[in-house]
Design a protein around this motif. Structure first.
Motif, PDB file in Angstrom:
ATOM      1  N   ARG A   1      12.115   2.180  -0.241  1.00 37.08           N
ATOM      2  CA  ARG A   1      13.023   2.161   0.908  1.00 37.08           C
ATOM      3  C   ARG A   1      12.593   3.136   2.004  1.00 37.08           C
ATOM      4  NH1 ARG A   1      17.376   6.023   0.937  1.00 37.08           N
ATOM      5  NH2 ARG A   1      17.220   7.502  -0.797  1.00 37.08           N
ATOM      6  N   SER A   2      11.834   4.180   1.648  1.00 36.46           N
ATOM      7  CA  SER A   2      11.447   5.153   2.670  1.00 36.46           C
ATOM      8  C   SER A   2       9.947   5.418   2.727  1.00 36.46           C
ATOM      9  CB  SER A   2      12.178   6.488   2.421  1.00 36.46           C
ATOM     10  OG  SER A   2      11.847   7.003   1.140  1.00 36.46           O
ATOM     11  N   ALA A   3       9.156   4.750   1.882  1.00 38.37           N
ATOM     12  CA  ALA A   3       7.723   5.057   1.824  1.00 38.37           C
ATOM     13  C   ALA A   3       7.028   4.778   3.147  1.00 38.37           C
ATOM     14  CB  ALA A   3       7.071   4.263   0.697  1.00 38.37           C
ATOM     15  N   TYR A   4       7.348   3.640   3.774  1.00 39.79           N
ATOM     16  CA  TYR A   4       6.673   3.312   5.034  1.00 39.79           C
ATOM     17  C   TYR A   4       7.188   4.183   6.173  1.00 39.79           C
ATOM     18  CZ  TYR A   4       4.175   0.335   8.376  1.00 39.79           C
ATOM     19  OH  TYR A   4       3.310  -0.147   9.338  1.00 39.79           O
ATOM     20  N   ALA A   5       8.447   4.588   6.098  1.00 48.37           N
ATOM     21  CA  ALA A   5       8.965   5.528   7.091  1.00 48.37           C
ATOM     22  C   ALA A   5       8.224   6.855   7.005  1.00 48.37           C
ATOM     23  CB  ALA A   5      10.459   5.745   6.878  1.00 48.37           C
ATOM     24  N   GLN A   6       7.822   7.243   5.786  1.00 54.26           N
ATOM     25  CA  GLN A   6       7.027   8.452   5.618  1.00 54.26           C
ATOM     26  C   GLN A   6       5.715   8.365   6.406  1.00 54.26           C
ATOM     27  OE1 GLN A   6       7.664  11.410   3.675  1.00 54.26           O
ATOM     28  NE2 GLN A   6       5.947  11.981   4.954  1.00 54.26           N
ATOM     29  N   LEU A   7       5.203   7.137   6.536  1.00 50.20           N
ATOM     30  CA  LEU A   7       3.976   6.892   7.297  1.00 50.20           C
ATOM     31  C   LEU A   7       4.268   6.553   8.757  1.00 50.20           C
ATOM     32  CD1 LEU A   7       2.048   4.769   4.635  1.00 50.20           C
ATOM     33  CD2 LEU A   7       1.895   7.219   5.060  1.00 50.20           C
ATOM     34  N   ARG A   8       5.493   6.858   9.210  1.00 52.42           N
ATOM     35  CA  ARG A   8       5.917   6.639  10.596  1.00 52.42           C
ATOM     36  C   ARG A   8       5.848   5.171  10.985  1.00 52.42           C
ATOM     37  NH1 ARG A   8       2.030  11.415  13.045  1.00 52.42           N
ATOM     38  NH2 ARG A   8       2.645  13.025  11.547  1.00 52.42           N
TER      39      ARG A   8
ATOM     40  N   ALA B   1       0.042   6.085  -9.963  1.00 54.97           N
ATOM     41  CA  ALA B   1      -0.369   6.062  -8.561  1.00 54.97           C
ATOM     42  C   ALA B   1      -0.518   4.633  -8.055  1.00 54.97           C
ATOM     43  CB  ALA B   1      -1.680   6.829  -8.395  1.00 54.97           C
ATOM     44  N   ALA B   2      -1.016   3.746  -8.922  1.00 54.83           N
ATOM     45  CA  ALA B   2      -1.142   2.336  -8.525  1.00 54.83           C
ATOM     46  C   ALA B   2       0.233   1.729  -8.245  1.00 54.83           C
ATOM     47  CB  ALA B   2      -1.863   1.554  -9.613  1.00 54.83           C
ATOM     48  N   LEU B   3       1.232   2.100  -9.052  1.00 57.78           N
ATOM     49  CA  LEU B   3       2.585   1.619  -8.804  1.00 57.78           C
ATOM     50  C   LEU B   3       3.117   2.147  -7.479  1.00 57.78           C
ATOM     51  CD1 LEU B   3       4.166   1.952 -12.371  1.00 57.78           C
ATOM     52  CD2 LEU B   3       3.768  -0.172 -11.115  1.00 57.78           C
ATOM     53  N   TYR B   4       2.886   3.420  -7.204  1.00 52.56           N
ATOM     54  CA  TYR B   4       3.337   3.997  -5.940  1.00 52.56           C
ATOM     55  C   TYR B   4       2.619   3.351  -4.754  1.00 52.56           C
ATOM     56  CZ  TYR B   4       6.412   7.674  -7.637  1.00 52.56           C
ATOM     57  OH  TYR B   4       7.476   8.361  -8.174  1.00 52.56           O
ATOM     58  N   LEU B   5       1.365   3.013  -4.937  1.00 55.35           N
ATOM     59  CA  LEU B   5       0.635   2.311  -3.882  1.00 55.35           C
ATOM     60  C   LEU B   5       1.270   0.952  -3.610  1.00 55.35           C
ATOM     61  CD1 LEU B   5      -1.739   1.979  -1.950  1.00 55.35           C
ATOM     62  CD2 LEU B   5      -3.152   1.280  -3.887  1.00 55.35           C
ATOM     63  N   ALA B   6       1.609   0.228  -4.673  1.00 56.09           N
ATOM     64  CA  ALA B   6       2.260  -1.071  -4.515  1.00 56.09           C
ATOM     65  C   ALA B   6       3.628  -0.920  -3.853  1.00 56.09           C
ATOM     66  CB  ALA B   6       2.392  -1.760  -5.869  1.00 56.09           C
ATOM     67  N   MET B   7       4.371   0.122  -4.218  1.00 64.29           N
ATOM     68  CA  MET B   7       5.674   0.369  -3.599  1.00 64.29           C
ATOM     69  C   MET B   7       5.535   0.645  -2.110  1.00 64.29           C
ATOM     70  SD  MET B   7       7.314   2.895  -6.474  1.00 64.29           S
ATOM     71  CE  MET B   7       7.362   2.454  -8.210  1.00 64.29           C
ATOM     72  N   THR B   8       4.497   1.381  -1.737  1.00 65.03           N
ATOM     73  CA  THR B   8       4.282   1.702  -0.331  1.00 65.03           C
ATOM     74  C   THR B   8       3.951   0.451   0.473  1.00 65.03           C
ATOM     75  OG1 THR B   8       3.491   3.913  -0.951  1.00 65.03           O
ATOM     76  CG2 THR B   8       2.935   3.119   1.255  1.00 65.03           C
ATOM     77  N   VAL B   9       3.084  -0.391  -0.073  1.00 60.89           N
ATOM     78  CA  VAL B   9       2.747  -1.644   0.605  1.00 60.89           C
ATOM     79  C   VAL B   9       3.989  -2.524   0.715  1.00 60.89           C
ATOM     80  CG1 VAL B   9       1.381  -3.752   0.454  1.00 60.89           C
ATOM     81  CG2 VAL B   9       0.324  -1.541  -0.087  1.00 60.89           C
ATOM     82  N   ASP B  10       4.773  -2.596  -0.359  1.00 61.10           N
ATOM     83  CA  ASP B  10       6.004  -3.385  -0.321  1.00 61.10           C
ATOM     84  C   ASP B  10       6.977  -2.829   0.716  1.00 61.10           C
ATOM     85  OD1 ASP B  10       7.951  -5.371  -1.457  1.00 61.10           O
ATOM     86  OD2 ASP B  10       9.017  -3.540  -1.990  1.00 61.10           O
ATOM     87  N   SER B  11       7.019  -1.507   0.858  1.00 62.26           N
ATOM     88  CA  SER B  11       7.887  -0.901   1.863  1.00 62.26           C
ATOM     89  C   SER B  11       7.506  -1.373   3.261  1.00 62.26           C
ATOM     90  CB  SER B  11       7.789   0.625   1.773  1.00 62.26           C
ATOM     91  OG  SER B  11       8.584   1.245   2.755  1.00 62.26           O
ATOM     92  N   ALA B  12       6.194  -1.457   3.522  1.00 59.41           N
ATOM     93  CA  ALA B  12       5.733  -1.947   4.827  1.00 59.41           C
ATOM     94  C   ALA B  12       6.100  -3.418   5.017  1.00 59.41           C
ATOM     95  CB  ALA B  12       4.228  -1.756   4.952  1.00 59.41           C
ATOM     96  N   VAL B  13       5.925  -4.208   3.969  1.00 62.14           N
ATOM     97  CA  VAL B  13       6.260  -5.631   4.051  1.00 62.14           C
ATOM     98  C   VAL B  13       7.738  -5.807   4.359  1.00 62.14           C
ATOM     99  CG1 VAL B  13       6.426  -7.766   2.729  1.00 62.14           C
ATOM    100  CG2 VAL B  13       4.366  -6.358   2.551  1.00 62.14           C
ATOM    101  N   GLN B  14       8.600  -5.067   3.658  1.00 60.96           N
ATOM    102  CA  GLN B  14      10.038  -5.181   3.890  1.00 60.96           C
ATOM    103  C   GLN B  14      10.411  -4.714   5.296  1.00 60.96           C
ATOM    104  OE1 GLN B  14      11.891  -6.840   1.794  1.00 60.96           O
ATOM    105  NE2 GLN B  14      10.070  -7.004   0.474  1.00 60.96           N
ATOM    106  N   HIS B  15       9.699  -3.708   5.797  1.00 58.97           N
ATOM    107  CA  HIS B  15       9.965  -3.234   7.160  1.00 58.97           C
ATOM    108  C   HIS B  15       9.723  -4.340   8.179  1.00 58.97           C
ATOM    109  CE1 HIS B  15       9.874  -0.676  10.740  1.00 58.97           C
ATOM    110  NE2 HIS B  15       8.732  -1.262  11.055  1.00 58.97           N
ATOM    111  N   TYR B  16       8.598  -5.030   8.042  1.00 50.89           N
ATOM    112  CA  TYR B  16       8.273  -6.077   9.010  1.00 50.89           C
ATOM    113  C   TYR B  16       9.102  -7.339   8.801  1.00 50.89           C
ATOM    114  CZ  TYR B  16       4.482  -3.091  10.540  1.00 50.89           C
ATOM    115  OH  TYR B  16       3.759  -2.029  11.046  1.00 50.89           O
ATOM    116  N   ARG B  17       9.749  -7.434   7.661  1.00 53.53           N
ATOM    117  CA  ARG B  17      10.697  -8.534   7.441  1.00 53.53           C
ATOM    118  C   ARG B  17      12.099  -8.179   7.903  1.00 53.53           C
ATOM    119  NH1 ARG B  17       9.199 -10.785   1.333  1.00 53.53           N
ATOM    120  NH2 ARG B  17       7.257 -11.852   1.909  1.00 53.53           N
ATOM    121  N   GLY B  18      12.269  -6.948   8.418  1.00 54.29           N
ATOM    122  CA  GLY B  18      13.576  -6.519   8.892  1.00 54.29           C
ATOM    123  C   GLY B  18      14.486  -6.023   7.807  1.00 54.29           C
ATOM    124  N   ARG B  19      13.934  -5.720   6.635  1.00 55.12           N
ATOM    125  CA  ARG B  19      14.756  -5.247   5.520  1.00 55.12           C
ATOM    126  C   ARG B  19      14.314  -3.863   5.055  1.00 55.12           C
ATOM    127  NH1 ARG B  19      13.888 -10.689   3.542  1.00 55.12           N
ATOM    128  NH2 ARG B  19      12.483  -9.895   1.936  1.00 55.12           N
TER     129      ARG B  19
END
Length: 383
Positions: free
Chosen positions: A285-292, A355-373
């Motif tokens: 929910r906040s991983a991509y926000a961490q990356l601005r 770390a691989a799971l956290y990487l997947a979570m971060t990518v998913d966070s970006a995907v959800q961001h661009y989907r408006g969720r």
């Protein structure tokens, strides 16, 4: 790239990265940054007043385990508790009043209901604003504000130790990273690494250095001087922050305040995470926000994580001793955090999997961001 490059340069780059992380990133892997020592001359003559602000949204499941710990605080000064019911639908406010009636000798409890947040505000910060405004509206303004989440249980001397630490070190903000619950298999795999990665991003020693630019806090337990909050303009100045605790630490430090962040003793989260799904949501929910919300930073993060966490085990299994050395350094760096969480040490070797799971979570966070969720939490979504 030639085979020689793949078999030698890449593992060497990974080992070099780990050497730098181990020695040049604020000794992030150490777990000895704890509560500041008490003043040498003992307890203060007059204990300052404290208002405890607890934002709560649908927290009826955890409140019976946490609110009584606040009501049982052994604090010599004046303290009161303001629980801000942020539009709960499970009777959180009524339950809080009932729990307070069962503890008549504890600090007085007031339940506030601010209504839906105004545009531009996150729900938690809107609730915090309501609590702070109410605390400051009386005839005597509290000297300190304790901002603590509804899922955090405090030891009986928690408030006393926080205040003594702030007074002894002349700090404007004292924050403890609450010990999260670790019982299930998924919690053991994900939770200690969450704190490990947080400390890697925000090394506590750098946070606590007055001249350093690094600033952060842990939102579950933050003791804040009221005048420092006013000087930093919080929470209004960070009203739209998804990662509100880091934003709070930055705002206070940038306004000239002295801050401290460390691991907790006697401050624990009781929130359970049954299975991978709730843990995934907690991170994504906040991983991509961490990356601005920056796609270039996302690409750089993915490549960096692959180099640091994926190369050592993959190349080591292919026979590279250099990669094996990098994997060993990685494993040893994780051992102190597992000890802090009172876990077996052998899972340290599985840090690349985590770390691989956290990487997947971060990518998913970006995907959800661009989907408006993006940044969805308890029925609310923030852009």
């Amino acid at each position: 790239m030639s085979a020689l490059t793949w078999t030698t340069v890449v593992p060497l780059a990974s080992l070099a990265a780990w050497a730098w992380l181990l020695m040049g990133q604020g000794f992030f892997w150490r777990t000895d940054v704890r509560m500041p020592p008490s003043p040498a001359d003992g307890a203060p003559a007059d204990w300052p007043s404290v208002a405890v602000v607890v934002p709560a949204r649908d927290e009826a499941d955890v409140l019976p385990k946490t609110l009584p710990t606040l009501l049982a605080q052994d604090y010599p000064g004046h303290a009161r508790i303001l629980l801000v019911d942020d539009g709960s639908g499970d009777g959180t406010g009524a339950l809080a009043r009932e729990l307070a009636r069962d503890a008549p000798d504890g600090p007085p409890l007031t339940v506030l209901a601010p209504g839906e947040p105004e545009p531009g505000w996150t729900g938690k910060l809107w609730a915090v604003r309501c609590g702070i405004e109410h605390a400051r509206s009386g005839t005597s303004e509290p000297e300190f504000l304790l901002l603590t989440d509804a899922d955090i249980a405090h030891g009986p001397d928690s408030l006393r130790r926080l205040v003594r630490g702030a007074l002894g070190q002349r700090l404007d903000l004292v924050s403890q990273m609450a010990r999260l619950r670790v019982r299930t298999g998924w919690e053991r795999l994900i939770v200690p690494a969450f704190v490990y990665f947080f400390a890697q991003l925000y090394p506590f020693r750098w946070v606590n250095r007055p001249g350093a630019r690094t600033a952060a806090a842990a939102g579950g337990c933050v003791l804040l001087r009221t005048r420092a909050a006013v000087r930093a303009g919080v929470p209004d100045s960070i009203r739209d922050a998804v990662i509100d605790d880091v934003a709070l630490g930055r705002a206070v430090k940038r306004s000239g305040g002295r801050i401290w962040l460390g691991l907790a003793d006697g401050v624990e989260s009781v929130r359970p995470y049954a299975g991978l799904s709730p843990l995934w949501r907690m991170v994504s929910r906040s991983a991509y926000a961490q990356l601005r919300n920056n796609p270039l930073l996302l690409v750089g993060t993915v490549l960096g994580l692959l180099l640091v966490y994926a190369v050592p085990p993959v190349w080591a299994c292919a026979g590279s001793p250099v990669a094996g050395a990098a994997w060993l350094v990685m494993t040893l760096s994780y051992v102190p955090m597992l000890r802090y969480y009172r876990q077996p040490l052998w899972p340290a070797v599985l840090l690349p999997v985590t770390a691989a799971l956290y990487l997947a979570m971060t990518v998913d966070s970006a995907v959800q961001h661009y989907r408006g969720r993006g940044a969805a939490w308890k029925g609310r979504t923030y852009s």
